[in-house]
Scaffold this motif. Sequence first.
Motif, PDB file in Angstrom:
ATOM      1  N   ALA A  20       0.846  -1.193   0.000  1.00  0.00           N
ATOM      2  CA  ALA A  20       0.000   0.000   0.000  1.00  0.00           C
ATOM      3  C   ALA A  20       0.879   1.240   0.000  1.00  0.00           C
ATOM      4  O   ALA A  20       2.085   1.168   0.248  1.00  0.00           O
ATOM      5  N   LEU A  21       0.239   2.352  -0.277  1.00  0.00           N
ATOM      6  CA  LEU A  21       0.899   3.645  -0.202  1.00  0.00           C
ATOM      7  C   LEU A  21      -0.036   4.544   0.604  1.00  0.00           C
ATOM      8  O   LEU A  21      -1.142   4.839   0.183  1.00  0.00           O
ATOM      9  N   VAL A  22       0.411   4.948   1.778  1.00  0.00           N
ATOM     10  CA  VAL A  22      -0.421   5.726   2.688  1.00  0.00           C
ATOM     11  C   VAL A  22      -0.105   7.210   2.516  1.00  0.00           C
ATOM     12  O   VAL A  22       1.051   7.614   2.551  1.00  0.00           O
ATOM     13  N   ALA A  23      -1.166   8.007   2.321  1.00  0.00           N
ATOM     14  CA  ALA A  23      -1.006   9.465   2.225  1.00  0.00           C
ATOM     15  C   ALA A  23      -1.404  10.062   3.565  1.00  0.00           C
ATOM     16  O   ALA A  23      -2.550   9.964   3.993  1.00  0.00           O
ATOM     17  N   LEU A  24      -0.439  10.668   4.245  1.00  0.00           N
ATOM     18  CA  LEU A  24      -0.694  11.256   5.551  1.00  0.00           C
ATOM     19  C   LEU A  24      -1.468  12.562   5.399  1.00  0.00           C
ATOM     20  O   LEU A  24      -1.258  13.306   4.447  1.00  0.00           O
ATOM     21  N   PRO A  25      -2.367  12.855   6.346  1.00  0.00           N
ATOM     22  CA  PRO A  25      -3.135  14.099   6.265  1.00  0.00           C
ATOM     23  C   PRO A  25      -2.254  15.301   6.612  1.00  0.00           C
ATOM     24  O   PRO A  25      -1.231  15.174   7.265  1.00  0.00           O
ATOM     25  N   VAL A  26      -2.693  16.452   6.173  1.00  0.00           N
ATOM     26  CA  VAL A  26      -2.010  17.701   6.492  1.00  0.00           C
ATOM     27  C   VAL A  26      -2.881  18.429   7.499  1.00  0.00           C
ATOM     28  O   VAL A  26      -4.088  18.521   7.349  1.00  0.00           O
ATOM     29  N   GLY A  27      -2.262  18.948   8.521  1.00  0.00           N
ATOM     30  CA  GLY A  27      -3.037  19.645   9.540  1.00  0.00           C
ATOM     31  C   GLY A  27      -2.700  21.119   9.615  1.00  0.00           C
ATOM     32  O   GLY A  27      -1.684  21.569   9.084  1.00  0.00           O
TER      33      GLY A  27
ATOM     34  N   GLY B   9      -3.673  23.812   8.178  1.00  0.00           N
ATOM     35  CA  GLY B   9      -3.568  24.637   6.990  1.00  0.00           C
ATOM     36  C   GLY B   9      -2.175  24.735   6.389  1.00  0.00           C
ATOM     37  O   GLY B   9      -1.910  25.627   5.605  1.00  0.00           O
ATOM     38  N   ARG B  10      -1.265  23.849   6.791  1.00  0.00           N
ATOM     39  CA  ARG B  10       0.085  23.876   6.219  1.00  0.00           C
ATOM     40  C   ARG B  10       0.062  23.301   4.808  1.00  0.00           C
ATOM     41  O   ARG B  10      -0.735  22.442   4.496  1.00  0.00           O
ATOM     42  N   ARG B  11       0.951  23.778   3.992  1.00  0.00           N
ATOM     43  CA  ARG B  11       1.078  23.248   2.634  1.00  0.00           C
ATOM     44  C   ARG B  11       2.285  22.310   2.609  1.00  0.00           C
ATOM     45  O   ARG B  11       3.429  22.769   2.632  1.00  0.00           O
ATOM     46  N   VAL B  12       1.999  21.030   2.570  1.00  0.00           N
ATOM     47  CA  VAL B  12       3.061  20.028   2.513  1.00  0.00           C
ATOM     48  C   VAL B  12       2.898  19.277   1.198  1.00  0.00           C
ATOM     49  O   VAL B  12       1.821  18.767   0.907  1.00  0.00           O
ATOM     50  N   PRO B  13       3.946  19.205   0.385  1.00  0.00           N
ATOM     51  CA  PRO B  13       3.828  18.492  -0.886  1.00  0.00           C
ATOM     52  C   PRO B  13       3.418  17.040  -0.662  1.00  0.00           C
ATOM     53  O   PRO B  13       3.815  16.410   0.325  1.00  0.00           O
ATOM     54  N   LEU B  14       2.631  16.522  -1.571  1.00  0.00           N
ATOM     55  CA  LEU B  14       2.136  15.152  -1.454  1.00  0.00           C
ATOM     56  C   LEU B  14       3.275  14.149  -1.329  1.00  0.00           C
ATOM     57  O   LEU B  14       3.206  13.233  -0.514  1.00  0.00           O
TER      58      LEU B  14
END
Length: 135
Positions: free
Chosen positions: A110-117, A119-124
């Motif tokens: 699998a490939l897990v995409a972590l959430p962003v908290g 309102g920060r802009r974190v590249p995927l």
Amino acid sequence: MNAKYEEEASQRQAVKAPQEWSKEAELALVREDLSDLKKARRERKISAERYYSDLAEYESEEQRLKRERNAWQRKTLADQGEPVDMAEEWHRKGITLAERRSYVARTLTALVALPVGSGRRVPLRDRLVPVWAEN
């Protein structure tokens, strides 16, 4: 992904036996029939009704054969015991999407995409966490 394949390569020394899909000629004939059908319609040798009726049959047969070939390629590539230089193989000229999918399917569960908290802009790409397959 590259490190996993390099580790496997160092652990075994298998030889690749090139194989060809048994229905490649059948797929080529279906594609040739499609081409002939289109040419006959352009030259007004067959009616539009006949063209669309035959077109649907040939296209469904072509799709079926392509699905079978892709499944065969995935199984064949996943079952190969050859050490692979993944960096070289991934960028090899002529590598098919089915081959790349096979490498990814064999390597990752699998490939897990972590959430962003907040309102920060974190590249995927910085939020992706691979779950490696256990062989």
